[in-house]
Design a protein around this motif. Structure first.
Motif, PDB file in Angstrom:
ATOM      1  N   LYS A  27       5.064  -4.512  -4.105  1.00  0.00           N
ATOM      2  CA  LYS A  27       6.203  -3.686  -3.646  1.00  0.00           C
ATOM      3  C   LYS A  27       5.681  -2.534  -2.794  1.00  0.00           C
ATOM      4  O   LYS A  27       4.680  -1.907  -3.163  1.00  0.00           O
ATOM      5  CB  LYS A  27       6.923  -3.099  -4.856  1.00  0.00           C
ATOM      6  N   THR A  40       6.814   0.299  -2.722  1.00  0.00           N
ATOM      7  CA  THR A  40       6.861   1.535  -3.516  1.00  0.00           C
ATOM      8  C   THR A  40       5.633   1.682  -4.427  1.00  0.00           C
ATOM      9  O   THR A  40       5.397   2.766  -4.962  1.00  0.00           O
ATOM     10  CB  THR A  40       8.152   1.580  -4.355  1.00  0.00           C
ATOM     11  N   TYR A  88       3.650   3.602  -1.986  1.00  0.00           N
ATOM     12  CA  TYR A  88       4.352   4.785  -1.477  1.00  0.00           C
ATOM     13  C   TYR A  88       5.558   5.107  -2.372  1.00  0.00           C
ATOM     14  O   TYR A  88       6.710   4.815  -2.017  1.00  0.00           O
ATOM     15  CB  TYR A  88       4.828   4.517  -0.041  1.00  0.00           C
ATOM     16  N   PRO A  89       5.313   5.711  -3.549  1.00  0.00           N
ATOM     17  CA  PRO A  89       6.432   6.000  -4.473  1.00  0.00           C
ATOM     18  C   PRO A  89       7.497   6.920  -3.880  1.00  0.00           C
ATOM     19  O   PRO A  89       8.615   6.957  -4.388  1.00  0.00           O
ATOM     20  CB  PRO A  89       5.738   6.689  -5.664  1.00  0.00           C
ATOM     21  N   ILE A 125       9.283   6.522  -1.468  1.00  0.00           N
ATOM     22  CA  ILE A 125      10.460   5.806  -0.928  1.00  0.00           C
ATOM     23  C   ILE A 125      11.213   5.032  -2.022  1.00  0.00           C
ATOM     24  O   ILE A 125      12.124   4.257  -1.728  1.00  0.00           O
ATOM     25  CB  ILE A 125      10.082   4.877   0.259  1.00  0.00           C
ATOM     26  N   SER A 126      10.838   5.257  -3.290  1.00  0.00           N
ATOM     27  CA  SER A 126      11.520   4.593  -4.420  1.00  0.00           C
ATOM     28  C   SER A 126      13.024   4.864  -4.374  1.00  0.00           C
ATOM     29  O   SER A 126      13.456   5.940  -3.970  1.00  0.00           O
ATOM     30  CB  SER A 126      10.997   5.138  -5.760  1.00  0.00           C
TER      31      SER A 126
END
Ligand SMILES: NC(=O)c1ccc[n+]([C@@H]2O[C@H](COP(=O)([O-])OP(=O)(O)OC[C@H]3O[C@@H](n4cnc5c(N)ncnc54)[C@H](OP(=O)(O)O)[C@@H]3O)[C@@H](O)[C@H]2O)c1
Length: 343
Positions: free
Chosen positions: A40, A42, A45-46, A48-49
């Motif tokens: 994933k 995310t 890149y959390p 954009i969660s």
């Protein structure tokens, strides 16, 4: 619009996701990776969660069917291989330097690798949006300009074209934030090397030199050689190109002002400052603006021109989206209307 990004896990890729997510005509952003299939976005890149839900797909011709536009935000060599296969099915915008240099021998000399096929090089349009708009409208493949070339060319083209600077005297002193080097850590860019430090690199050897010379030569109808010094500064985003050139007889402060202002009066992203008002990188941060400041020195008959951009926006992904807008007949500013993030 159905869009796809190859190299989505890099800095250019994540910036494309940010901009395309806010684009009124974009309904799909598919993401592709050569190394993280099934992961994933995310996970890397959390931030954009809960807004972005796509997983990374393997790069294959079959999986890359059905898109209107495919962005390649990949290292040199990848688009030389992929753009011919992909451009049969979709419009392609390449953020790498692979398709920017027209002369294969020049590309091979500066990039140290074989260039793309002649057919693809002939098809690729150099995507400096403000100066190549008509060709971009018709293009199937865009060679999106490099970050330093974008800053330099937007400043210098109007003056070189009108003879207001002597092109043989151009010296460029340019500085970039560390995202210009991509996401992978290196001894050149990691925190303890870059923090509280200023580095000059690739003196007379930067790959952007032939790109700048090629494009300026097109406006001068003659060859141009420039001196470009590039520096890394301890900031994340932003780029400043400070340029010096001699001003020939017959040109003065008033004429330079008229040339710069008339060149950009109908462009949404290039802002020419009043004489002596110098821009800073923060004033274009996270935006697609290029701000140009200038000072003419009557004593030395030299011009100092300063151009600032965000290397990841106007210098890469923002200009790529601007080119997508032009190619598809959309509003040129669509998805790019955000004000700079200041302070
Ligand atoms: N950073 C800037 O300010 C800037 C400005 C203008 C232009 N550019 C150009 O834009 C391109 C991307 O820059 P970047 O800063 O985003 O670099 P980056 O952060 O290093 O990302 C590059 C991405 O390319 C993918 N990749 C690596 N090898 C690949 C291969 N063999 N096939 C397919 N994909 C591959 C990697 O993702 P996977 O491992 O997931 O495949 C990686 O995430 C470069 O050509 C750069 O010169 C960058």
């Amino acid at each position: 619009m159905k869009t796809a990004i190859i190299g989505a896990t890099g800095y250019g890729g994540i910036e494309l996701i940010r901009l395309l997510s806010n684009h009124p005509s974009v309904e799909q952003i598919a993401v592709f990776s050569s190394s993280q299939q099934g992961v994933k976005m995310t996970d890397s890149y959390p931030h954009i969660s809960e807004r972005f839900f796509e997983s990374l797909q393997d790069i294959s011709i079959e999986a890359l069917q059905g898109f209107d536009v495919i962005f390649l935000s990949t290292p040199p060599g990848v688009s030389a291989e992929w753009s011919s296969k992909l451009s049969a099915a979709a419009k392609v915008i390449d953020l790498s330097g692979d398709l920017r240099i027209n002369d294969p021998a020049e590309y091979e000399k500066w990039y140290g690798r074989e260039t793309a096929s002649k057919e693809i090089l002939n098809k690729a349009v150099y995507g400096l949006s403000e100066w190549n708009r008509e060709q971009i409208k018709e293009a199937q493949i865009i060679a999106n300009p490099g970050c330093y070339p974008t800053a330099v060319l937007l400043g210098m083209i109007p003056l070189v074209k009108s003879g207001a600077v002597d092109a043989a005297t151009i010296i460029i002193d340019a500085k970039s934030g560390t995202t210009g080097a991509g996401r992978s850590a290196s001894a050149m860019t990691h925190y303890s090397e870059m923090n509280d430090n200023l580095k000059i690199y690739k003196v007379n050897e930067h790959k952007h030199i032939p790109e700048i010379e090629q494009e300026l030569a097109g406006f001068l109808n003659d060859t141009v050689t420039i001196t470009l010094s590039t520096h890394l500064v301890p900031m994340t985003r932003g780029m400043m190109a400070t340029m010096y050139a001699s001003v020939p007889e017959g040109f003065d402060e008033q004429k330079i002002k008229e040339i710069l202002e008339s060149s950009y009066k109908n462009t949404p992203f290039v802002r020419v400052r009043p004489h002596k008002q110098m821009p800073s990188t923060r004033e274009v941060n996270a935006s697609n603006f290029c701000d140009i400041g200038w000072v003419y020195d009557e004593r030395t008959k030299r011009l100092t021109l300063v151009s600032v951009i965000d290397n990841l926006v106007k210098g890469a992904s923002g200009q790529a989206v601007q080119n997508m807008n032009i190619m598809f007949g959309l509003e040129e500013t669509a998805g790019l209307n955000g004000l700079p993030v200041f302070p």
